[in-house]
Design an enzyme around this catalytic site. Structure first.
Site, PDB file in Angstrom:
ATOM      1  N   TYR A   3       0.896  -1.172   0.000  1.00 23.21           N
ATOM      2  CA  TYR A   3       0.000   0.000   0.000  1.00 23.21           C
ATOM      3  C   TYR A   3       0.924   1.209   0.000  1.00 23.21           C
ATOM      4  O   TYR A   3       1.009   1.939   0.969  1.00 23.21           O
ATOM      5  CB  TYR A   3      -0.859  -0.074   1.267  1.00 23.21           C
ATOM      6  CG  TYR A   3      -1.998   0.904   1.401  1.00 23.21           C
ATOM      7  CD1 TYR A   3      -3.055   0.927   0.499  1.00 23.21           C
ATOM      8  CD2 TYR A   3      -2.040   1.799   2.473  1.00 23.21           C
ATOM      9  CE1 TYR A   3      -4.117   1.796   0.668  1.00 23.21           C
ATOM     10  CE2 TYR A   3      -3.105   2.680   2.642  1.00 23.21           C
ATOM     11  CZ  TYR A   3      -4.147   2.668   1.734  1.00 23.21           C
ATOM     12  OH  TYR A   3      -5.199   3.532   1.900  1.00 23.21           O
ATOM     13  N   HIS A   6      -2.702   7.556  -3.470  1.00 19.90           N
ATOM     14  CA  HIS A   6      -3.781   6.584  -3.264  1.00 19.90           C
ATOM     15  C   HIS A   6      -4.148   6.500  -1.781  1.00 19.90           C
ATOM     16  O   HIS A   6      -5.332   6.523  -1.426  1.00 19.90           O
ATOM     17  CB  HIS A   6      -3.355   5.209  -3.783  1.00 19.90           C
ATOM     18  CG  HIS A   6      -4.325   4.112  -3.463  1.00 19.90           C
ATOM     19  ND1 HIS A   6      -5.567   4.030  -4.058  1.00 19.90           N
ATOM     20  CD2 HIS A   6      -4.251   3.061  -2.603  1.00 19.90           C
ATOM     21  CE1 HIS A   6      -6.207   2.971  -3.577  1.00 19.90           C
ATOM     22  NE2 HIS A   6      -5.430   2.365  -2.690  1.00 19.90           N
ATOM     23  N   ARG A  19     -12.322   8.119   5.680  1.00 23.23           N
ATOM     24  CA  ARG A  19     -12.272   8.698   7.024  1.00 23.23           C
ATOM     25  C   ARG A  19     -12.486  10.210   7.033  1.00 23.23           C
ATOM     26  O   ARG A  19     -12.444  10.839   8.077  1.00 23.23           O
ATOM     27  CB  ARG A  19     -10.921   8.379   7.687  1.00 23.23           C
ATOM     28  CG  ARG A  19     -10.646   6.893   7.880  1.00 23.23           C
ATOM     29  CD  ARG A  19      -9.344   6.637   8.644  1.00 23.23           C
ATOM     30  NE  ARG A  19      -8.177   7.170   7.939  1.00 23.23           N
ATOM     31  CZ  ARG A  19      -7.530   6.520   6.965  1.00 23.23           C
ATOM     32  NH1 ARG A  19      -7.933   5.326   6.589  1.00 23.23           N
ATOM     33  NH2 ARG A  19      -6.496   7.063   6.355  1.00 23.23           N
ATOM     34  N   GLU A  61      -1.458  -1.660 -10.431  1.00 21.27           N
ATOM     35  CA  GLU A  61      -0.218  -1.882  -9.682  1.00 21.27           C
ATOM     36  C   GLU A  61       0.850  -2.466 -10.599  1.00 21.27           C
ATOM     37  O   GLU A  61       0.547  -2.992 -11.675  1.00 21.27           O
ATOM     38  CB  GLU A  61      -0.441  -2.877  -8.517  1.00 21.27           C
ATOM     39  CG  GLU A  61      -1.538  -2.464  -7.550  1.00 21.27           C
ATOM     40  CD  GLU A  61      -1.532  -3.277  -6.254  1.00 21.27           C
ATOM     41  OE1 GLU A  61      -0.474  -3.805  -5.875  1.00 21.27           O
ATOM     42  OE2 GLU A  61      -2.604  -3.380  -5.636  1.00 21.27           O
ATOM     43  N   ASP A 118      -5.030  -5.758  -9.006  1.00 22.62           N
ATOM     44  CA  ASP A 118      -5.490  -6.349  -7.751  1.00 22.62           C
ATOM     45  C   ASP A 118      -6.991  -6.065  -7.611  1.00 22.62           C
ATOM     46  O   ASP A 118      -7.391  -5.116  -6.955  1.00 22.62           O
ATOM     47  CB  ASP A 118      -4.682  -5.727  -6.597  1.00 22.62           C
ATOM     48  CG  ASP A 118      -5.065  -6.292  -5.256  1.00 22.62           C
ATOM     49  OD1 ASP A 118      -5.444  -7.461  -5.195  1.00 22.62           O
ATOM     50  OD2 ASP A 118      -4.972  -5.543  -4.258  1.00 22.62           O
TER      51      ASP A 118
HETATM   52 CA    CA Z   1      -3.707  -3.643  -3.724  1.00 20.52          CA
END
Ligand code: CA
Length: 420
Positions: free
Chosen positions: A127, A132, A141, A199, A231
């Site tokens: 990550y 992103h 959030r 990715e 992904d």
């Molecule tokens: Ca991913």
């Protein structure tokens, strides 16, 4: 670096993804034949398994290309990787004396079926894209503030190697538990928020032993090559399940990779540094050479029946905050052994502008801002029948290093007796 000319004329086109400079490794079959190792050159694939058998490609005392996977070659290490590349240059360069013998082992790519190029040993997903992570923070959030660990650790989770499939494999819309915020209990059903993640995948060549941390230099040398990686993600399933242990079923129904391993050697001229550090990294993560590559990336979306695909995103691998070598170094820090065939997902690659976002979640801002395709249709998430394609290219002087498309079509959910 400039184009290295080949006697395979189509390889000399500046836009051809497979010039002699590239030589990406795949596994292919033709009608009625078994899958075997091949190298793409121009519009052809060279049967290197046959070359090794014929004694035209001697890598050592034991065959390394006799299985329908590149793992044995990957495990043999950088000296053998270089030997193979040098031999292939010798056979395929303009004026090569062995042309007649080699030509007999070329097959048109258009007639080849491509398979997974290597056996995926384990799959870890990171990550590591800052934009992103900030976008997801804003969406989920209400604040782009990064988690407290983010600028210090390339964070990731252990995924499932069994869910990695080669480009072209259709993916059924997955079932899962979801719960809307106002419901008392979850329900089982097909995901309504099916997404992609753009990715790069780094492939571990040589292994590192259990119990032995590695340096970033060692990690960099262990990486054999790269693929494009989608992904696939079910955002509603993920949203209900991920606390406190992270992704599980929302990420386990399919991860697509492009069919050709583009070697680190082919990408070497395109090295570029990670962005400036916002906070200093602990010394074990510092790199002595640039760890990213200048690879332009595209996402295309094509609804069922549409004649053309719409480019919905364009960005670059150099947008990442952490390199694959840093991720691999951190992965092994506590003593985790890394093995030949391990696949590391970079994390979703998003640039600072909306046109550079690497997931539909960001492009549609969680469905609040649907986007329009060239067909006039709008999308927030993926619908049944949509085909998603990732493309990547590194541009040299007069040549292109391509990966081959990473594509997948979404099929309707499979019937399940527990879904009404
Ligand atoms: Ca991913």
């Amino acid at each position: 670096m400039t184009l290295i000319r080949s006697w395979v004329e189509t390889a000399n086109d500046p836009d051809c993804p497979f010039p002699l400079n590239n030589l990406p490794y795949g596994v292919f079959s033709t009608a009625g034949t078994k899958p075997r190792c091949g190298v793409a050159i121009g519009d052809q694939v060279l049967d290197v398994t046959a070359l090794e058998r014929a004694g035209l490609l001697h890598l050592g005392d034991t065959p390394l290309l006799d299985r329908a996977a590149w793992n044995p070659l990957m495990a043999a290490g950088p000296v053998v990787w270089n030997r193979l590349r040098t031999i292939l240059f010798g056979h395929l360069a303009e004026g090569a004396g062995t042309r007649d013998q080699i030509e007999a082992h070329l097959h048109p790519l258009s007639a080849a079926t491509l398979h997974l190029p290597f056996n995926v040993t384990e799959y870890t997903d990171f990550y590591a894209g800052r934009q992103h992570a900030e976008n997801m923070g804003s969406i989920m959030r209400g604040s782009p503030d990064l988690p407290a660990n983010w600028l210090h650790i390339p964070i990731g989770y252990n995924g499932r190697a069994s869910s990695v499939v080669v480009s072209g494999t259709p993916i059924h819309r997955p079932l899962g538990q979801t719960k809307s915020p106002d419901a008392d209990a979850p329900t089982l059903g097909p995901t309504k928020r099916l997404d992609i993640e753009l990715e790069m995948g780094a492939i571990v060549g040589t292994s590192s032993p259990f119990g032995a941390p590695i340096t970033t230099e060692t990690a960099d040398a262990m990486i054999f090559g790269y693929v494009l990686l989608n992904d696939w993600s079910a955002r509603d399933i993920q949203g209900w399940e991920y606390q406190p242990l992270g992704p599980f079923q929302g990420k386990a129904f399919g991860t697509s990779i492009s069919p050709w391993i583009v070697t680190a050697a082919a990408l070497e001229p395109f090295r570029t540094s990670v962005p400036e550090r916002v906070k200093p990294l602990l010394p074990y993560l510092t790199e002595s050479k640039p760890g990213l590559y200048d690879i332009s990336l595209q996402v295309l979306m094509q609804p069922e029946g549409a004649k053309t695909a719409t480019v919905v995103s364009e960005t670059n691998y150099s947008r990442m905050y952490y390199s694959a070598a840093q991720q691999l170094t951190h992965h092994a820090l506590g003593g985790c052994g890394m093995r030949t065939g391990d696949l590391l997902g970079s994390g979703t690659i998003s640039g600072p502008n909306k046109s550079e976002y690497g997931s539909l979640m960001e492009m549609s801002w969680a469905g609040r801002e649907p986007f329009t395709l060239d067909t006039g249709e709008t999308r927030s998430f993926i619908e049944d029948g949509d085909t998603l394609t990732l493309r990547g290219a590194a541009k040299g002087s007069g040549y292109t290093i391509g990966f081959g498309d990473c594509t997948g079509k979404i099929l309707p959910a499979k019937r399940n007796p527990f879904v009404g």
